[in-house]
Design a protein around this motif. Sequence first.
Motif, mmCIF file in Angstrom:
data_model
loop_
_atom_site.group_PDB
_atom_site.id
_atom_site.type_symbol
_atom_site.label_atom_id
_atom_site.label_comp_id
_atom_site.label_asym_id
_atom_site.label_seq_id
_atom_site.Cartn_x
_atom_site.Cartn_y
_atom_site.Cartn_z
ATOM 1 N N ARG A 1 0.639 -1.095 -0.083
ATOM 2 C CA ARG A 1 -0.160 0.001 0.046
ATOM 3 C C ARG A 1 0.953 1.258 -0.029
ATOM 4 O O ARG A 1 0.654 2.191 -0.711
ATOM 5 C CB ARG A 1 -0.930 -0.177 1.123
ATOM 6 N N GLU A 2 1.832 1.045 0.811
ATOM 7 C CA GLU A 2 2.892 2.333 1.007
ATOM 8 C C GLU A 2 3.410 3.006 -0.606
ATOM 9 O O GLU A 2 3.456 3.723 -0.912
ATOM 10 C CB GLU A 2 3.940 2.242 2.145
ATOM 11 N N ASP B 1 0.990 3.947 -3.036
ATOM 12 C CA ASP B 1 0.537 5.487 -2.843
ATOM 13 C C ASP B 1 1.563 6.562 -3.002
ATOM 14 O O ASP B 1 1.422 7.468 -3.585
ATOM 15 C CB ASP B 1 0.255 5.649 -1.165
ATOM 16 N N HIS C 1 1.114 8.923 -6.568
ATOM 17 C CA HIS C 1 1.363 10.353 -6.082
ATOM 18 C C HIS C 1 2.415 10.976 -6.835
ATOM 19 O O HIS C 1 2.316 12.085 -7.577
ATOM 20 C CB HIS C 1 1.517 10.527 -4.758
ATOM 21 N N GLU D 1 7.154 9.404 9.091
ATOM 22 C CA GLU D 1 6.061 9.371 8.277
ATOM 23 C C GLU D 1 5.350 10.668 8.003
ATOM 24 O O GLU D 1 5.153 11.547 9.025
ATOM 25 C CB GLU D 1 5.025 8.329 8.648
ATOM 26 N N ARG E 1 -2.494 9.739 3.335
ATOM 27 C CA ARG E 1 -2.465 8.694 2.186
ATOM 28 C C ARG E 1 -3.802 8.506 1.387
ATOM 29 O O ARG E 1 -3.747 8.703 0.353
ATOM 30 C CB ARG E 1 -2.241 7.358 2.742
ATOM 31 N N GLN F 1 -3.701 11.656 -0.543
ATOM 32 C CA GLN F 1 -2.921 11.603 -1.953
ATOM 33 C C GLN F 1 -3.176 10.929 -3.079
ATOM 34 O O GLN F 1 -3.343 10.878 -3.928
ATOM 35 C CB GLN F 1 -1.560 10.983 -1.067
ATOM 36 N N GLU F 2 -3.910 9.548 -2.422
ATOM 37 C CA GLU F 2 -4.520 8.505 -3.443
ATOM 38 C C GLU F 2 -5.885 9.358 -3.868
ATOM 39 O O GLU F 2 -6.046 9.072 -5.279
ATOM 40 C CB GLU F 2 -4.961 7.190 -2.875
ATOM 41 N N ARG G 1 -6.890 0.819 5.288
ATOM 42 C CA ARG G 1 -6.341 1.969 6.310
ATOM 43 C C ARG G 1 -7.396 2.134 7.321
ATOM 44 O O ARG G 1 -7.351 2.398 8.431
ATOM 45 C CB ARG G 1 -5.870 3.167 5.439
#
Length: 462
Positions: A230-231, A234, A238, A298, A339, A342-343, A396
């Motif tokens: 996922r990280e 993303d 982005h 983060e 996140r 961002q997504e 999330r």
Amino acid sequence: MDVIHAIGSSAGAQPAIPFRESGRIRDRFAAFLHNPIAVIRRNLEELPFDYPPSVMISADAALLFVSVGATIQRHHYFPTVLPILAVILVFVSVPLFCFFGVTPSPILLAFSGLAATAILLTQPVSADFSPFILVVMVGEVAAIVRKRFSALFAVVAALQLAAFDAAGHLMWSVTGERLQGIQMYTIGIALGWLVGVMLQYQRKFLYQERQSQQIRAARAADEERRRIAREVHDVIAHSLSITLLHLTAARHTLQTDRDVDEAVDALVDAERLGRQAMADIRRTIGLLDARPSKLLPEPGIRDFDDLVGDFAGAGLDVRYSRVEDLTAVSAAVGLALYRIGQESLANVIKHAPGATATVFLEVDSTVARLIVTNTLPKGLPPDLGGGMGLSGMRQRAELLGGRIEAGPYDDGWMVRAEFPLSGARSWATSSCPVPDMIHGAASAMRDKAEAIRRDGVLGEGA
């Protein structure tokens, strides 16, 4: 059992040496004379019983103590060799395994225990120790075989003692009075059997716990892989979305206006974001490395302004509004909101090029709320979305007890995420009518955005 026989071999233990390989017997003798402790340890590891060596050694030590005690009790029978022969029978499996590679079996243990006890009982003494050999042997056998066989062996052992008792060979002498000892010895055999069964159950539960730990470890590894995926998704979505906007702007500037300076500025921003994305990807992939690495913070909710600014600077027409006080939002919730925003903005660039986006971030005493809406260009059907981006956003939200809705509204698209703050009730299992929430939030969002735009608070996108 020697409880050497009830002890376990570790995975990968080397197989016992076949009896027929006489050449190896000399090697075993030589190795034992050179380093007996190492040979004993290796022999214990070769045993096919999964018990710690300390348990096996303790059982054999008890067996040695009882058999030597029973032999000493018969000192007045010397020079007869029957007690010595009984001790040899008790431990006959040890040299057979150590030097000939014959793995101890329950039948061998049972036979040697019964035979040794019978030999000793042919020379009766008062307060005899020899029946305790059967007590220990029954426990060892019960620890390594099924209860059906071990219970049969316990019954046979008790019958043997009953036969010798009937012959007058089992008795205790207290203050000159002769008392029968069969009751005590029979209870001892029953206790030995129960101890062996208990050890076997303990081993069974140990296996189950190991299996459960393996399952939990596999699940944890899968969850960590999904989190890292996922990280990475993303970060890449982005950075590539904004970089492509900058490159498109640079190309358009060079083709139409021939403005080199403006094109260079766009390329510089694209390069900066690309380097930042590479650093984020390296940090995220570094989580897979077992070696310690430098920990970087983060992104959180306080980085939201920069996030929206990057999209606006890259050419996305975005309007942004938020409350002033963000201190109530925890780091975990802040990262999730970052996140998700961002997504959502990356999806606007990917699925609705040329659209206008609106971002609203609100925090009150019980909830942190993010609403991202965008228009849909004419002729572009709404994509209901089943990809990794929406799936990652839902995961999330679920992990933090929040909820998220994403879907079409009126002539556009909306993503609404809400997270309970400290002390607020989790919504992980609650339900909410998605259409009503989306339309209600969309209406409120449009009204608030329009009011703020009239006051000149919202910045127009580049």
